[in-house]
Motif scaffolding. Structure first.
Motif, PDB file in Angstrom:
ATOM      1  N   LEU A   1     -17.314  16.053  14.237  1.00 12.70           N
ATOM      2  CA  LEU A   1     -16.915  17.190  15.061  1.00 12.70           C
ATOM      3  C   LEU A   1     -16.103  18.198  14.234  1.00 12.70           C
ATOM      4  O   LEU A   1     -15.431  17.828  13.278  1.00 12.70           O
ATOM      5  N   HIS A   2     -16.172  19.461  14.634  1.00 13.55           N
ATOM      6  CA  HIS A   2     -15.438  20.521  13.941  1.00 13.55           C
ATOM      7  C   HIS A   2     -14.082  20.711  14.630  1.00 13.55           C
ATOM      8  O   HIS A   2     -13.959  21.439  15.614  1.00 13.55           O
ATOM      9  N   TRP A   3     -13.079  20.026  14.099  1.00 13.63           N
ATOM     10  CA  TRP A   3     -11.756  20.028  14.714  1.00 13.63           C
ATOM     11  C   TRP A   3     -10.947  21.249  14.309  1.00 13.63           C
ATOM     12  O   TRP A   3     -11.100  21.753  13.193  1.00 13.63           O
ATOM     13  N   PRO A   4     -10.066  21.720  15.194  1.00 11.31           N
ATOM     14  CA  PRO A   4      -9.142  22.780  14.804  1.00 11.31           C
ATOM     15  C   PRO A   4      -8.263  22.317  13.644  1.00 11.31           C
ATOM     16  O   PRO A   4      -8.013  21.124  13.464  1.00 11.31           O
ATOM     17  N   GLU A   5      -7.798  23.265  12.881  1.00 15.77           N
ATOM     18  CA  GLU A   5      -6.925  22.942  11.754  1.00 15.77           C
ATOM     19  C   GLU A   5      -5.688  22.183  12.237  1.00 15.77           C
ATOM     20  O   GLU A   5      -5.190  22.424  13.331  1.00 15.77           O
ATOM     21  N   GLU A   6      -5.235  21.248  11.435  1.00 16.39           N
ATOM     22  CA  GLU A   6      -4.043  20.434  11.680  1.00 16.39           C
ATOM     23  C   GLU A   6      -4.259  19.320  12.706  1.00 16.39           C
ATOM     24  O   GLU A   6      -3.301  18.644  13.104  1.00 16.39           O
ATOM     25  N   THR A   7      -5.498  19.084  13.120  1.00 11.32           N
ATOM     26  CA  THR A   7      -5.754  17.988  14.056  1.00 11.32           C
ATOM     27  C   THR A   7      -5.675  16.646  13.331  1.00 11.32           C
ATOM     28  O   THR A   7      -6.241  16.482  12.249  1.00 11.32           O
ATOM     29  N   ARG A   8      -4.974  15.702  13.946  1.00 11.58           N
ATOM     30  CA  ARG A   8      -4.897  14.336  13.430  1.00 11.58           C
ATOM     31  C   ARG A   8      -5.663  13.424  14.387  1.00 11.58           C
ATOM     32  O   ARG A   8      -5.363  13.404  15.582  1.00 11.58           O
ATOM     33  N   VAL A   9      -6.622  12.689  13.873  1.00 11.39           N
ATOM     34  CA  VAL A   9      -7.420  11.787  14.695  1.00 11.39           C
ATOM     35  C   VAL A   9      -7.101  10.351  14.293  1.00 11.39           C
ATOM     36  O   VAL A   9      -7.275   9.964  13.135  1.00 11.39           O
ATOM     37  N   PHE A  10      -6.620   9.568  15.259  1.00  8.38           N
ATOM     38  CA  PHE A  10      -6.253   8.178  15.041  1.00  8.38           C
ATOM     39  C   PHE A  10      -7.362   7.277  15.607  1.00  8.38           C
ATOM     40  O   PHE A  10      -7.629   7.302  16.807  1.00  8.38           O
ATOM     41  N   ASP A  11      -7.985   6.488  14.746  1.00  8.71           N
ATOM     42  CA  ASP A  11      -8.989   5.504  15.160  1.00  8.71           C
ATOM     43  C   ASP A  11      -8.289   4.161  15.335  1.00  8.71           C
ATOM     44  O   ASP A  11      -7.838   3.570  14.352  1.00  8.71           O
ATOM     45  N   VAL A  12      -8.212   3.666  16.564  1.00  5.59           N
ATOM     46  CA  VAL A  12      -7.539   2.400  16.835  1.00  5.59           C
ATOM     47  C   VAL A  12      -8.570   1.316  17.123  1.00  5.59           C
ATOM     48  O   VAL A  12      -9.374   1.445  18.054  1.00  5.59           O
ATOM     49  N   ASP A  13      -8.572   0.276  16.322  1.00  3.44           N
ATOM     50  CA  ASP A  13      -9.472  -0.859  16.564  1.00  3.44           C
ATOM     51  C   ASP A  13      -9.057  -2.011  15.654  1.00  3.44           C
ATOM     52  O   ASP A  13      -8.152  -1.881  14.838  1.00  3.44           O
ATOM     53  N   PHE A  14      -9.767  -3.143  15.806  1.00  2.00           N
ATOM     54  CA  PHE A  14      -9.502  -4.294  14.956  1.00  2.00           C
ATOM     55  C   PHE A  14      -9.689  -3.923  13.483  1.00  2.00           C
ATOM     56  O   PHE A  14     -10.559  -3.109  13.133  1.00  2.00           O
ATOM     57  N   ALA A  15      -8.917  -4.553  12.616  1.00  2.00           N
ATOM     58  CA  ALA A  15      -8.964  -4.244  11.186  1.00  2.00           C
ATOM     59  C   ALA A  15     -10.370  -4.420  10.618  1.00  2.00           C
ATOM     60  O   ALA A  15     -10.852  -3.582   9.844  1.00  2.00           O
ATOM     61  N   GLU A  16     -11.069  -5.502  11.008  1.00  2.00           N
ATOM     62  CA  GLU A  16     -12.384  -5.758  10.445  1.00  2.00           C
ATOM     63  C   GLU A  16     -13.416  -4.727  10.907  1.00  2.00           C
ATOM     64  O   GLU A  16     -14.341  -4.380  10.175  1.00  2.00           O
ATOM     65  N   VAL A  17     -13.251  -4.235  12.123  1.00  2.00           N
ATOM     66  CA  VAL A  17     -14.155  -3.198  12.623  1.00  2.00           C
ATOM     67  C   VAL A  17     -13.962  -1.912  11.827  1.00  2.00           C
ATOM     68  O   VAL A  17     -14.923  -1.283  11.366  1.00  2.00           O
ATOM     69  N   LEU A  18     -12.713  -1.500  11.648  1.00  2.00           N
ATOM     70  CA  LEU A  18     -12.425  -0.282  10.893  1.00  2.00           C
ATOM     71  C   LEU A  18     -12.848  -0.419   9.439  1.00  2.00           C
ATOM     72  O   LEU A  18     -13.374   0.530   8.841  1.00  2.00           O
ATOM     73  N   ARG A  19     -12.618  -1.581   8.864  1.00  2.00           N
ATOM     74  CA  ARG A  19     -12.974  -1.802   7.460  1.00  2.00           C
ATOM     75  C   ARG A  19     -14.479  -1.655   7.274  1.00  2.00           C
ATOM     76  O   ARG A  19     -14.939  -1.002   6.334  1.00  2.00           O
ATOM     77  N   PHE A  20     -15.250  -2.235   8.180  1.00  2.00           N
ATOM     78  CA  PHE A  20     -16.709  -2.112   8.113  1.00  2.00           C
ATOM     79  C   PHE A  20     -17.141  -0.659   8.263  1.00  2.00           C
ATOM     80  O   PHE A  20     -17.923  -0.135   7.463  1.00  2.00           O
ATOM     81  N   LYS A  21     -16.621   0.011   9.274  1.00  2.00           N
ATOM     82  CA  LYS A  21     -17.023   1.400   9.528  1.00  2.00           C
ATOM     83  C   LYS A  21     -16.681   2.311   8.356  1.00  2.00           C
ATOM     84  O   LYS A  21     -17.521   3.111   7.906  1.00  2.00           O
ATOM     85  N   LEU A  22     -15.468   2.202   7.847  1.00  2.00           N
ATOM     86  CA  LEU A  22     -15.039   3.099   6.779  1.00  2.00           C
ATOM     87  C   LEU A  22     -15.785   2.829   5.481  1.00  2.00           C
ATOM     88  O   LEU A  22     -16.052   3.759   4.704  1.00  2.00           O
ATOM     89  N   ARG A  23     -16.157   1.576   5.246  1.00  2.00           N
ATOM     90  CA  ARG A  23     -16.925   1.286   4.036  1.00  2.00           C
ATOM     91  C   ARG A  23     -18.301   1.934   4.124  1.00  2.00           C
ATOM     92  O   ARG A  23     -18.779   2.519   3.135  1.00  2.00           O
ATOM     93  N   VAL A  24     -18.928   1.833   5.278  1.00  2.00           N
ATOM     94  CA  VAL A  24     -20.245   2.449   5.445  1.00  2.00           C
ATOM     95  C   VAL A  24     -20.152   3.968   5.274  1.00  2.00           C
ATOM     96  O   VAL A  24     -20.984   4.584   4.585  1.00  2.00           O
ATOM     97  N   LEU A  25     -19.153   4.580   5.881  1.00  2.00           N
ATOM     98  CA  LEU A  25     -18.987   6.036   5.771  1.00  2.00           C
ATOM     99  C   LEU A  25     -18.679   6.458   4.337  1.00  2.00           C
ATOM    100  O   LEU A  25     -19.180   7.481   3.849  1.00  2.00           O
ATOM    101  N   GLU A  26     -17.859   5.679   3.644  1.00  2.00           N
ATOM    102  CA  GLU A  26     -17.532   6.004   2.251  1.00  2.00           C
ATOM    103  C   GLU A  26     -18.769   5.930   1.375  1.00  2.00           C
ATOM    104  O   GLU A  26     -19.001   6.804   0.532  1.00  2.00           O
ATOM    105  N   GLN A  27     -19.582   4.909   1.572  1.00  2.00           N
ATOM    106  CA  GLN A  27     -20.802   4.769   0.779  1.00  2.00           C
ATOM    107  C   GLN A  27     -21.786   5.897   1.062  1.00  2.00           C
ATOM    108  O   GLN A  27     -22.596   6.250   0.208  1.00  2.00           O
ATOM    109  N   ALA A  28     -21.706   6.471   2.266  1.00  2.00           N
ATOM    110  CA  ALA A  28     -22.577   7.590   2.623  1.00  2.00           C
ATOM    111  C   ALA A  28     -22.017   8.929   2.149  1.00  2.00           C
ATOM    112  O   ALA A  28     -22.663   9.968   2.326  1.00  2.00           O
ATOM    113  N   GLY A  29     -20.809   8.913   1.580  1.00  2.00           N
ATOM    114  CA  GLY A  29     -20.192  10.152   1.120  1.00  2.00           C
ATOM    115  C   GLY A  29     -19.663  11.019   2.247  1.00  2.00           C
ATOM    116  O   GLY A  29     -19.490  12.229   2.077  1.00  2.00           O
TER     117      GLY A  29
END
Length: 298
Positions: free
Chosen positions: A120-148
Motif C-alpha cells: 500500500l502507498h502509505w502517507p509519509e511518516e506512517t509506522r506499520v506494526f505487524d503483530v504475530d508469532f515470531a515464527e510467522v513473522l520470520r517466515f514472512k519476512l524471509r520470503v519478502l526479503e528474498q523477493a527484494g
C-alpha cells in the motif's frame, strides 16, 4: 531453521493465513482485481503448497483464477467466493483513510501473511506494526526479503502472542498510546470466544488515543460455513468461536467507540461482486458477515 522447516512449523499457527494468501493470489491474477498483492503467491510457494495461483488458462474464467492447491482449500475458497477479496479491499481503504486523517501508527493484529506494509502507498511518516508469532513473522519476512520487497512505510515487526502481554511488546517497538492509531483485527473476532473478544477490545481501547480507528470483520458461524471449513480441515471447525456477544455496533459502543457496521452483502455489491454462497440469505443454513470501522472519541 531453514525456510522449508520454518514453513512446516507454521502448521496450525498460520494455516488460515495461507488460506488468505491463496485467495489474494487468485485475486492478483484477475483482470478486474480489487487490489494488488504480488507477494501472496510467494508465500504459497515457500510454504510448499501443492501449487500456486497462476494466470487463467483456457478453462478458467475471469471470476476465478485457477488455484493449484489442495482440493480442500479450493473447495473452501470456492464457497467463500469473493469475501476475502472484498474484505481486503474494504479494509485497505479504511486503513489508508485513517492514516491520511492522522493515524500515523497502524497496528495489524495477528498479521499472518499480510503485506500491507509493502503493497500500500502509505502517507509519509506512517509506522506499520505487524503483530504475530515470531515464527510467522520470520517466515514472512524471509520470503519478502528474498523477493527484494521494500516496505513503503516504517515497518516494525512485533513478535508477540495475543494471549499474553502483547501491548508491552508493541511499546518496546516504539508504539505510543498518546498518538492516534489505526487498528486492524482481520480474521480474528470469530476465532475468539466472547470473553476473549471483550478482553482484546479492552486492551485496544486502553492503547487508543482520541481519533484512533478500529477496523475489523466478523462472520457468524453456520452449517454451510462449517461444511466449507471441514472440507479444508476438520480440526479448524472447532477454532470458529462465537466472537463478540450481541450486535457489533452495541459491542463497540459499549467500549466507547463510535461504529459503522456494513453487512457483507452490501459491501460485495458495492464492489460489483456477487454474494458468496456461504452468505446467501436465501438459504437457511448460511452465515452472515459484517465489515466494521469505529472511531475513538474524546
Amino acid at each position: 531453521m531453514t525456510e522449508r522447516h520454518e514453513a512446516e512449523g507454521l502448521a496450525g499457527i498460520a494455516a488460515t493465513s495461507l488460506v488468505v494468501a491463496a485467495a489474494r493470489a487468485a485475486e492478483q491474477h484477475r483482470d478486474d482485481r480489487l487490489f494488488e498483492d504480488p507477494f501472496a503467491e510467494l508465500f504459497l510457494r515457500a510454504a510448499g503448497a501443492e501449487g500456486t495461483a497462476t494466470g487463467a488458462d483456457d478453462t478458467a474464467t475471469g471470476d476465478e483464477a485457477r488455484l493449484l492447491i489442495g482440493e480442500g482449500m479450493r473447495t473452501f475458497l470456492r464457497e467463500m467466493g469473493d469475501q476475502p477479496a472484498v474484505r481486503t479491499a474494504y479494509l485497505d481503504e479504511q486503513l489508508l483513510r485513517a492514516a491520511r486523517e492522522g493515524c500515523h501508527q497502524v497496528v495489524l493484529l495477528a498479521a499472518g501473511m499480510d503485506t500491507r506494509a509493502f503493497r500500500l502507498h502509505w502517507p509519509e511518516e506512517t509506522r506499520v506494526f505487524d503483530v504475530d508469532f515470531a515464527e510467522v513473522l520470520r517466515f514472512k519476512l524471509r520470503v519478502l526479503e528474498q523477493a527484494g520487497a521494500t516496505a513503503r512505510c516504517d515497518h516494525r515487526p512485533v513478535p508477540a502472542d495475543l494471549r499474553r502481554d502483547w501491548p508491552a511488546e508493541l511499546r518496546a517497538r516504539g508504539f505510543s498510546a498518546r498518538e492516534p492509531t489505526a487498528w486492524l483485527a482481520e480474521g480474528i473476532l470469530y476465532a475468539l470466544p466472547s470473553t476473549a473478544a471483550d478482553a482484546l477490545l479492552q486492551q485496544i481501547t486502553s492503547l487508543s488515543a482520541p481519533g484512533s480507528v478500529f477496523a475489523a470483520d466478523h462472520i457468524k458461524g453456520s452449517p454451510a460455513l462449517d461444511s466449507a471449513i471441514a472440507a479444508m480441515s476438520a480440526d479448524l471447525v472447532d477454532s470458529w468461536q462465537s466472537g463478540p456477544a450481541g450486535a457489533l455496533d452495541a459491542w463497540l459502543a459499549g467500549h466507547h467507540w463510535t461504529p459503522r457496521v456494513d453487512s457483507l452483502a452490501t459491501v460485495v455489491g458495492r464492489y460489483g461482486r456477487p454474494v458468496p454462497s456461504v452468505f446467501d440469505a436465501r438459504r437457511s443454513d448460511t452465515s452472515r458477515g459484517w465489515l466494521v470501522t469505529a472511531r475513538r472519541g474524546r
